[in-house]
Write an enzyme that holds these catalytic residues in place. Sequence first.
Site, short mmCIF file in Angstrom:
data_model
loop_
_atom_site.label_atom_id
_atom_site.label_comp_id
_atom_site.label_asym_id
_atom_site.label_seq_id
_atom_site.Cartn_x
_atom_site.Cartn_y
_atom_site.Cartn_z
CE LYS A 175 8.93 -44.04 -25.75
NZ LYS A 175 7.66 -43.75 -25.27
N GLY A 228 10.59 -35.72 -32.10
CA GLY A 228 10.43 -35.22 -30.73
C GLY A 228 11.31 -34.00 -30.54
CB SER A 229 12.43 -32.28 -27.51
OG SER A 229 13.10 -33.33 -26.85
N GLY A 233 16.41 -35.83 -29.37
CA GLY A 233 16.97 -36.22 -30.67
C GLY A 233 18.49 -36.29 -30.64
CD GLU A 250 11.59 -34.83 -39.87
OE1 GLU A 250 11.45 -33.61 -39.71
OE2 GLU A 250 12.02 -35.33 -40.92
CB CYS A 284 7.15 -29.55 -34.97
SG CYS A 284 6.21 -30.28 -36.31
CD GLU A 385 9.92 -26.78 -30.01
OE1 GLU A 385 10.60 -27.61 -29.39
OE2 GLU A 385 9.33 -27.03 -31.08
P1 NAP Z 1 10.23 -35.78 -26.49
O1 NAP Z 1 10.12 -35.54 -25.05
O2 NAP Z 1 11.55 -35.66 -27.13
O3 NAP Z 1 9.62 -37.24 -26.73
C1 NAP Z 1 9.48 -37.81 -28.01
C2 NAP Z 1 9.48 -39.32 -27.90
O4 NAP Z 1 10.77 -39.74 -27.44
C3 NAP Z 1 8.48 -39.87 -26.89
O5 NAP Z 1 7.99 -41.10 -27.33
C4 NAP Z 1 9.33 -40.04 -25.64
O6 NAP Z 1 8.82 -40.98 -24.72
C5 NAP Z 1 10.62 -40.54 -26.25
N1 NAP Z 1 11.80 -40.34 -25.42
C6 NAP Z 1 11.97 -39.47 -24.39
N2 NAP Z 1 13.22 -39.58 -23.89
C7 NAP Z 1 13.85 -40.51 -24.62
C8 NAP Z 1 15.16 -41.06 -24.61
N3 NAP Z 1 16.08 -40.65 -23.73
N4 NAP Z 1 15.48 -42.01 -25.50
C9 NAP Z 1 14.58 -42.42 -26.42
N5 NAP Z 1 13.31 -41.95 -26.48
C10 NAP Z 1 12.96 -41.00 -25.61
O7 NAP Z 1 9.27 -34.81 -27.31
P2 NAP Z 1 7.73 -34.51 -27.04
O8 NAP Z 1 7.61 -33.61 -25.86
O9 NAP Z 1 6.96 -35.79 -27.04
O10 NAP Z 1 7.31 -33.74 -28.37
C11 NAP Z 1 7.46 -32.37 -28.54
C12 NAP Z 1 8.67 -32.06 -29.40
O11 NAP Z 1 8.56 -32.74 -30.64
C13 NAP Z 1 8.79 -30.60 -29.76
O12 NAP Z 1 10.13 -30.20 -29.65
C14 NAP Z 1 8.34 -30.54 -31.21
O13 NAP Z 1 8.85 -29.46 -31.95
C15 NAP Z 1 8.85 -31.86 -31.71
N6 NAP Z 1 8.14 -32.27 -32.92
C16 NAP Z 1 8.81 -32.22 -34.11
C17 NAP Z 1 8.16 -32.57 -35.29
C18 NAP Z 1 8.89 -32.51 -36.61
O14 NAP Z 1 8.45 -33.17 -37.55
N7 NAP Z 1 9.98 -31.77 -36.73
C19 NAP Z 1 6.83 -32.98 -35.26
C20 NAP Z 1 6.18 -33.01 -34.02
C21 NAP Z 1 6.85 -32.67 -32.86
P3 NAP Z 1 7.86 -40.53 -23.50
O15 NAP Z 1 6.65 -39.94 -24.13
O16 NAP Z 1 7.61 -41.80 -22.80
O17 NAP Z 1 8.65 -39.53 -22.71
#
Ligand code: NAP
Length: 494
Positions: A175, A228-229, A233, A250, A284, A385
């Site tokens: 996904k 993701g966030s 997570g 992550e 990130c 963040e």
């Molecule tokens: P996000 O809002 O947490 O979304 C990540 C993924 O999870 C997306 O595919 C999202 O779908 C899905 N998602 C959202 N809500 C969910 C739920 N309740 N249950 C299951 N899946 C769900 O994060 P983002 O805004 O895309 O990414 C930015 C964040 O990622 C930042 O915090 C960044 O630091 C972190 N990040 C971490 C790393 C690492 O390796 N540590 C690398 C890159 C990014 P939708 O898109 O459809 O909402």
Amino acid sequence: MPKTFKNFINGKWKSASTGETFDNINPADSGQVLGRFQKSGKKDVDEAVAAAANARKSWRSMPAPRRGDILFRAAEMLVKDKESLAREMTREMGKIIKETRGDVQEAIDMAYYTAGEGRRLLGETVPAELPNKFCMSVRMPVGLVAAITPWNFPIAIPSWKLIPALVAGNTVVFKPASDTPVSAYNFVRLLEKAGLPPGVLNFVTGSGTEVGVPLMDHPEVDLVSFTGSTDTGSQVAQHCARQMKRFSLEMGGKNAIIVMDDANLDSALEGVIWGAFGTTGQRCTACSRVIVHRKVLKKFTDALLKRAQSLKVGDGLDSKIEMGPLINESQRQKVLKYCKIGVDEGARLLTGGDVCKTRATRKGFFFQPTLFADVSPGMRIAQEEIFGPVLAIIACNSLEHAVEIVNDSRYGLSSAIYTQDVNHAFKAIETLDTGITYVNSSTIGAEIQLPFGGTKGTGNGHREAGTAALEIFTEWKSVYVDYSGKLQKAQIDN
Ligand code: NAP
């Protein structure tokens, strides 16, 4: 009319059961619709999981070198399509073309490196304590993997999950983030063409709530691999814990660069600018705090200000542009909100702090490169963040003081130090509580052959990339072969 893209389930491209779609737009020109994607729901997830479950047996019994061959072919195809994949990625995600080429290159590196695991997947042989007995450990696939990815590395991050999962013999339901489905589609299409059998990789687009939640809750899913966030997570962790399911996380970061008084300041300046404003601060590993020794604070701050004000902001497809837009309007509002918080907290806004208002940037989600001085370590802009082009400058008196500031964070992904003193460098390596530390380099720029991930609120102890990724995507099996022809009892017959 924009093209309509479909889900990929059991080797077939299909519309979602809901009959609905959502638009994928260009963040540099929000009126431009790049494609329509399936707004899927639980029924589509169930179908994709059933296909992946069905393919599990034949895929895991295919010899690992043959699985590696398919991934090797995918690497060759990525090389061939690198430029077109990068251009499409800049259009849907906004980061500048040099960086999207780097994103695809990371997937190429990952695919070549990890395809080779098909001929390694190393286990151990160890001596047995009894005669005529042989002991070894082998890696087995975990089973069915749900891969959930963010938008900031639209091909690189899916490659970190899909490629090691597949080479290890797992089947996958993927996904992608709803902001970057075109790149995810391109990657899946390429893996299909490389020769993955039906059902081994399935692709379902749609929101976190409508697709992410039923996917991670599905009882047939053995492992959720999430990036993701930290907030999302934490939800993944809670859902998986209820079913005693494996999960790797992550998550966010609040990364910092230390600039010591003996640093090469020209080099530090380039590292800090790249770390803070590369990918518009949406990595990130982005540098959002620079911790500068008081002896060079004024000189370094003046240089930072000059360089930040000269950054060219605009459409990332123009090769002269140095910083693209933010991903969407809600992210832009979040960054704006944090700039107001910074001013209210008493930090000194040196430049930026607002959305871009020039003619060239009016149609997209652009934000000004922003610098705050006189930031104290406890302020919200130094703790939370922001995920945008906002850099907080914090003064320090010594290396120990700098390390204390860096470590005063709920996150622990990446850190860096600029110094010419080898003693300072090694002390920093020893004491910085992050998963990655750079010496005389920025906080960004990880290579795929080393473990990637962070401590504290950034992760749950797993590491992606390198051989460490196999710890996520495989189960250990210990094997004892007794060829004595009689019952031998370990710990008893000695
Ligand atoms: P996000 O809002 O947490 O979304 C990540 C993924 O999870 C997306 O595919 C999202 O779908 C899905 N998602 C959202 N809500 C969910 C739920 N309740 N249950 C299951 N899946 C769900 O994060 P983002 O805004 O895309 O990414 C930015 C964040 O990622 C930042 O915090 C960044 O630091 C972190 N990040 C971490 C790393 C690492 O390796 N540590 C690398 C890159 C990014 P939708 O898109 O459809 O909402």
